[in-house]
Design an enzyme around this catalytic site. Sequence first.
Site, PDB file in Angstrom:
ATOM      1  N   ARG A 151      -2.223 -11.068  -0.249  1.00  0.00           N
ATOM      2  CA  ARG A 151      -1.679  -9.744   0.034  1.00  0.00           C
ATOM      3  C   ARG A 151      -2.739  -8.645   0.014  1.00  0.00           C
ATOM      4  O   ARG A 151      -2.449  -7.491   0.345  1.00  0.00           O
ATOM      5  CB  ARG A 151      -0.573  -9.420  -0.986  1.00  0.00           C
TER       6      ARG A 151
ATOM      7  N   GLY B 210       0.766  -1.237   0.000  1.00  0.00           N
ATOM      8  CA  GLY B 210       0.000   0.000   0.000  1.00  0.00           C
ATOM      9  C   GLY B 210       0.797   1.288   0.000  1.00  0.00           C
ATOM     10  O   GLY B 210       0.206   2.368   0.055  1.00  0.00           O
ATOM     11  N   GLY B 211       2.115   1.213  -0.076  1.00  0.00           N
ATOM     12  CA  GLY B 211       2.918   2.426  -0.057  1.00  0.00           C
ATOM     13  C   GLY B 211       2.607   3.344  -1.218  1.00  0.00           C
ATOM     14  O   GLY B 211       2.367   4.547  -1.051  1.00  0.00           O
TER      15      GLY B 211
ATOM     16  N   ASP C 251      -6.165 -10.409 -11.916  1.00  0.00           N
ATOM     17  CA  ASP C 251      -5.018 -10.642 -12.775  1.00  0.00           C
ATOM     18  C   ASP C 251      -4.920  -9.483 -13.766  1.00  0.00           C
ATOM     19  O   ASP C 251      -5.938  -8.917 -14.168  1.00  0.00           O
ATOM     20  CB  ASP C 251      -5.200 -11.961 -13.520  1.00  0.00           C
TER      21      ASP C 251
ATOM     22  N   CYS D  51      12.456  -2.606  -8.415  1.00  0.00           N
ATOM     23  CA  CYS D  51      13.530  -2.469  -7.427  1.00  0.00           C
ATOM     24  C   CYS D  51      14.709  -3.339  -7.864  1.00  0.00           C
ATOM     25  O   CYS D  51      15.302  -4.065  -7.078  1.00  0.00           O
ATOM     26  CB  CYS D  51      13.054  -2.827  -6.019  1.00  0.00           C
TER      27      CYS D  51
END
Length: 466
Positions: A140, A115-116, A162, A232
Amino acid sequence: MSELKFPEHFIESLKDQPGFDELKFTEVHKKNNPPTSVRINPNKKTGFANTQPIPWCKEGYYLTERPSFTFDPAFHAGCYYVQEASSMFLDTIFRQIKRDYDAPVKVLDLCAAPGGKSTLLASAINNNDLLVANEIIKTRVPILTDNLTRWGNANVVVTNNDPKDFGRLPGFFDVMVVDAPCSGSGMFRKDTAAMDEWSENNVSLCHQRQERILADVYTTLKEDGHLIYSTCSYSAEENEQILDWLCETYNIESVRVAIDPSWGIVETQSERHKAWGYRFYPDKVQGEGLFAACLIKREPALNASTYKSKFQKLNPKEIEPLKKYLLDSDSLHYFKVGDDWLAIPEVHRDSMIALQQALYIKKSGVRIGRMAGKDLLPDHELAMSLLINEDQFNSVALDKEQAIAYLRRDNINNLNTAKPGWSLMTFENHILGWAKLLPNRVNNYYPKELRILSTEARIKSQEPRQ
């Protein structure tokens, strides 16, 4: 870290990457001293001592030390989010492209948990904009929903779908954020276990998965809509090469983001199409590894499907008793799920019709609660929401010890129960949730699934990368 050993071939794979400095990169990983950073909820302000602003995020701050977030009531009230600093670069990108839109925008955060990014976007959009936060992995979804509930915005929908399911909504979104699953090398300093999973083969598999995800969702983006892509990972295969693939496969243009050289972000361009990208290295910025880019779609979207409303036709007399509990109540659309009443800004009613029929929805707007005769049995979402009219409820100010007891669902001692009935439990003027005060006891209605279980001073509800 007593001994640093990067995966085989990892360093070699980075030696030609823009901005990579092997010696400094290795040293910063040996020190293993990542910064602690938070992002403040602009609608539920709180403060920290001795902070340093994160230059690429309006509400982001570095902390001089890591406090016990689990045992901070302000965290549970949604006053801030614990987020890795580099990932807050989304704030700079989004606020720059938002200037291109005169009308309200619809934003999709495709890979949203925990949720960031979604809470950041919720803070950056306007009340007439809509955010759809999707999480592909079912397990999640609850943490994503909980974090967005704490944040309090009513113009948010959470889905569990999806990527290919979004093909049912051609040309629906103005902005699409795809923080793609990746090989994770940017998180080696914070999550050393990620080193065990890295391999050149895994990088290639991630590249293929990233292409597939982007191809699945591309049609849901409007003409002249923006795609924000991030990973990342440091690997060019997952970053600049993906930009080249997008430019070759679709009529899409790169957007150059304005950055300050003092920030330490490395600006790059892809090899074939010179698409702009932005690399974060932990030896150059106070943050972890990140790659981000922004592109704009320059081809017409498919014609949107038409949808018929499945909302129940409700008697206005049923709705009227709810309005006193909500701020700006006449601007809301009310609907029911089972016996529960929900509300979302009226401006998003038609969007909700489309989303309901195309996707699996886990949260929409704010769940108000249910009526028992003329009385409201309020939901936790209402307590957390920015819509709540606090003047309609009793409020009890808790000290730190009482607030922790409440968040554990323990008995609350020395509580003034002079005003019986539903009451908002608050800490430093921030709402934590509901309790029902009775003459001889307090019924604690803080959700069982959210209660503090840990006896250790560390946060368990969020992940290393947010």
